[in-house]
Design a protein around this motif. Structure first.
Motif, PDB file in Angstrom:
ATOM      1  N   PRO A   1     -10.716   6.499   0.241  1.00 19.76           N
ATOM      2  CA  PRO A   1     -11.392   5.373  -0.415  1.00 19.76           C
ATOM      3  C   PRO A   1     -10.586   4.830  -1.592  1.00 19.76           C
ATOM      4  O   PRO A   1     -10.115   5.579  -2.438  1.00 19.76           O
ATOM      5  CB  PRO A   1     -12.714   5.995  -0.900  1.00 19.76           C
ATOM      6  N   GLY A   2     -10.405   3.500  -1.599  1.00 20.45           N
ATOM      7  CA  GLY A   2      -9.682   2.872  -2.686  1.00 20.45           C
ATOM      8  C   GLY A   2      -8.181   2.998  -2.608  1.00 20.45           C
ATOM      9  O   GLY A   2      -7.473   2.501  -3.497  1.00 20.45           O
ATOM     10  N   ARG A   3      -7.661   3.592  -1.567  1.00 22.37           N
ATOM     11  CA  ARG A   3      -6.208   3.757  -1.470  1.00 22.37           C
ATOM     12  C   ARG A   3      -5.729   3.939  -0.033  1.00 22.37           C
ATOM     13  O   ARG A   3      -4.690   4.543   0.227  1.00 22.37           O
ATOM     14  CB  ARG A   3      -5.726   4.927  -2.331  1.00 22.37           C
ATOM     15  N   ASN A   4      -6.480   3.424   0.938  1.00 21.88           N
ATOM     16  CA  ASN A   4      -6.026   3.492   2.320  1.00 21.88           C
ATOM     17  C   ASN A   4      -4.770   2.647   2.504  1.00 21.88           C
ATOM     18  O   ASN A   4      -4.661   1.556   1.939  1.00 21.88           O
ATOM     19  CB  ASN A   4      -7.121   2.989   3.256  1.00 21.88           C
ATOM     20  N   PRO A   5      -3.810   3.120   3.309  1.00 24.67           N
ATOM     21  CA  PRO A   5      -2.603   2.323   3.555  1.00 24.67           C
ATOM     22  C   PRO A   5      -2.941   0.991   4.219  1.00 24.67           C
ATOM     23  O   PRO A   5      -3.932   0.864   4.931  1.00 24.67           O
ATOM     24  CB  PRO A   5      -1.781   3.213   4.496  1.00 24.67           C
ATOM     25  N   GLY A   6      -2.119  -0.004   3.968  1.00 22.74           N
ATOM     26  CA  GLY A   6      -2.290  -1.319   4.589  1.00 22.74           C
ATOM     27  C   GLY A   6      -0.975  -2.053   4.595  1.00 22.74           C
ATOM     28  O   GLY A   6      -0.179  -1.918   5.518  1.00 22.74           O
ATOM     29  N   ALA A   7      -0.725  -2.828   3.538  1.00 24.97           N
ATOM     30  CA  ALA A   7       0.531  -3.553   3.386  1.00 24.97           C
ATOM     31  C   ALA A   7       1.117  -3.231   2.022  1.00 24.97           C
ATOM     32  O   ALA A   7       0.389  -2.927   1.075  1.00 24.97           O
ATOM     33  CB  ALA A   7       0.319  -5.052   3.526  1.00 24.97           C
ATOM     34  N   ASP A   8       2.442  -3.304   1.932  1.00 26.58           N
ATOM     35  CA  ASP A   8       3.107  -2.917   0.694  1.00 26.58           C
ATOM     36  C   ASP A   8       4.371  -3.750   0.516  1.00 26.58           C
ATOM     37  O   ASP A   8       4.834  -4.417   1.449  1.00 26.58           O
ATOM     38  CB  ASP A   8       3.457  -1.429   0.720  1.00 26.58           C
TER      39      ASP A   8
END
Length: 282
Positions: A194-201
Motif C-alpha cells: 500500500p502506498g508504494r506498489n511499483p508502476g512507472a518510474d
C-alpha cells in the motif's frame, strides 16, 4: 507528532550543491571559491536537517532541484497531514533570489509507529529554464490518478500549490495512456504494498526535454501502456510522453511488428530537443 524545530539530524552534503549555512569565508574554505550551499532555507537561516541526495540544475545554472529527506523546509502554512510525518521531498532552489520552493512531497511515515505510509517524490529532472520538474511518486497529484502505484509527474513551478495538491493544477500526469489523460493500469503486485506498489518510474537528471514538454520513463510493472486494451504489456518498457499532444510512445519495440520488447535496465536518457532516447538494457 514531533515539532519540526526538534527534528535535527545530521545533514549529508551533495558535493558543491548541498551544505551548511555559514559565513561566506567559511563556505569558501569548506568548498573552495565560488561554491554556494543550496540545501538551505535562507529565509529561516536553517540548513537541511537530513540528507540531500539527487540533484539537477537548469541550463543557465540558476535553479537547482534536489531530493532531500530534510523535514524543516516546508512552509509554516503547509503542515504535515494529520498522523503523518513527511520526510522531505523535492525542492527547487533559486540561486538568484535564494528562495527554496517545494516541488512535491517526499516519503510519508506514520507519526505513531514510524511505518512508511506512502512513497513520495524522487528522482528529479529539471527543464532548461528551471520551470518544469519531472519525478516519480505514489502520491495522487491529479484527480484522475486513482491507482495505488508509483506514477510519473511533471510539476509546473509557475503554478502554486496549496495543501490540496491534486486540486492545484500544478501537476501533470506523465504515465498516462496514449491519446489522453487516463492513468495507466498496472497488474496487482504480490505482495500488495500500500502506498508504494511499483508502476512507472524515471531516472534522475535525464528524464525531461529542455522545453519540458517530453518525458522518458520506464514501467516497473505489467501495464496497459501505451494503448493496450488489457493489462498485458510486460514490465521494463521505455516510453516517451509528449505533454503537448498527449501521446505516449513505446520505445522498446521489436523490430518486426513493433510489439513490446522490454527488458530495459536503464538509465534512459532523453536528448535536449526530446527527439532521441538512448537506454541501457536488453
Amino acid at each position: 507528532m514531533i515539532p519540526r524545530s526538534a527534528r535535527r539530524l545530521p545533514v549529508v552534503l551533495l558535493a558543491a550543491l548541498a551544505g551548511v549555512i555559514a559565513a561566506a569565508a567559511v563556505a569558501q574554505a569548506e568548498y573552495g571559491p565560488g561554491a554556494d550551499p543550496v540545501s538551505v532555507d535562507y529565509g529561516r537561516l536553517e540548513q537541511g536537517d537530513d540528507a540531500t541526495t539527487d540533484a539537477d540544475i537548469s541550463a543557465d545554472g540558476r535553479y537547482v532541484v534536489m531530493q532531500t529527506r530534510a523535514t524543516n523546509f516546508f512552509a509554516d502554512d503547509d503542515p504535515d497531514p494529520a498522523g503523518i510525518l513527511r520526510r522531505g521531498g523535492i525542492f527547487r532552489f533559486d540561486r538568484v533570489t535564494k528562495r527554496l520552493a517545494l516541488v512535491a512531497d517526499g516519503d510519508m511515515y506514520s507519526s505513531d509507529d514510524g511505518t512508511l505510509a506512502l512513497r513520495g517524490a524522487a528522482k528529479p529532472s529539471v527543464s532548461a529554464n528551471g520551470r518544469f520538474v519531472a519525478f516519480s511518486t505514489a502520491q495522487r497529484l491529479v484527480p484522475q490518478d486513482t491507482n495505488d502505484n508509483l506514477d510519473v509527474y511533471v510539476r509546473d513551478m509557475n503554478v502554486p500549490v496549496g495543501t490540496d495538491r491534486a486540486a492545484s493544477n500544478a501537476y501533470t500526469l506523465v504515465s498516462a495512456r496514449d491519446g489522453g489523460d487516463v492513468p495507466a493500469s498496472y497488474a496487482p503486485h504480490d505482495p500488495v504494498l500500500p502506498g508504494r506498489n511499483p508502476g512507472a518510474d524515471v531516472w534522475a537528471n535525464t528524464a525531461i526535454s529542455a522545453d519540458g514538454t517530453r518525458v522518458v520513463f520506464q514501467t516497473s510493472e505489467t501495464s496497459d501502456l501505451p494503448d493496450h486494451a488489457a493489462v498485458d504489456v510486460p514490465a521494463g518498457q521505455v516510453l516517451v510522453r509528449d505533454l503537448t499532444t498527449h501521446s505516449t510512445r513505446l520505445m522498446t519495440r521489436q523490430a518486426g511488428g513493433g510489439a513490446p520488447a522490454g527488458g530495459a535496465a536503464g538509465p534512459a536518457v532523453l536528448s535536449g530537443d526530446g527527439s532521441t532516447v538512448v537506454w541501457a538494457g536488453g
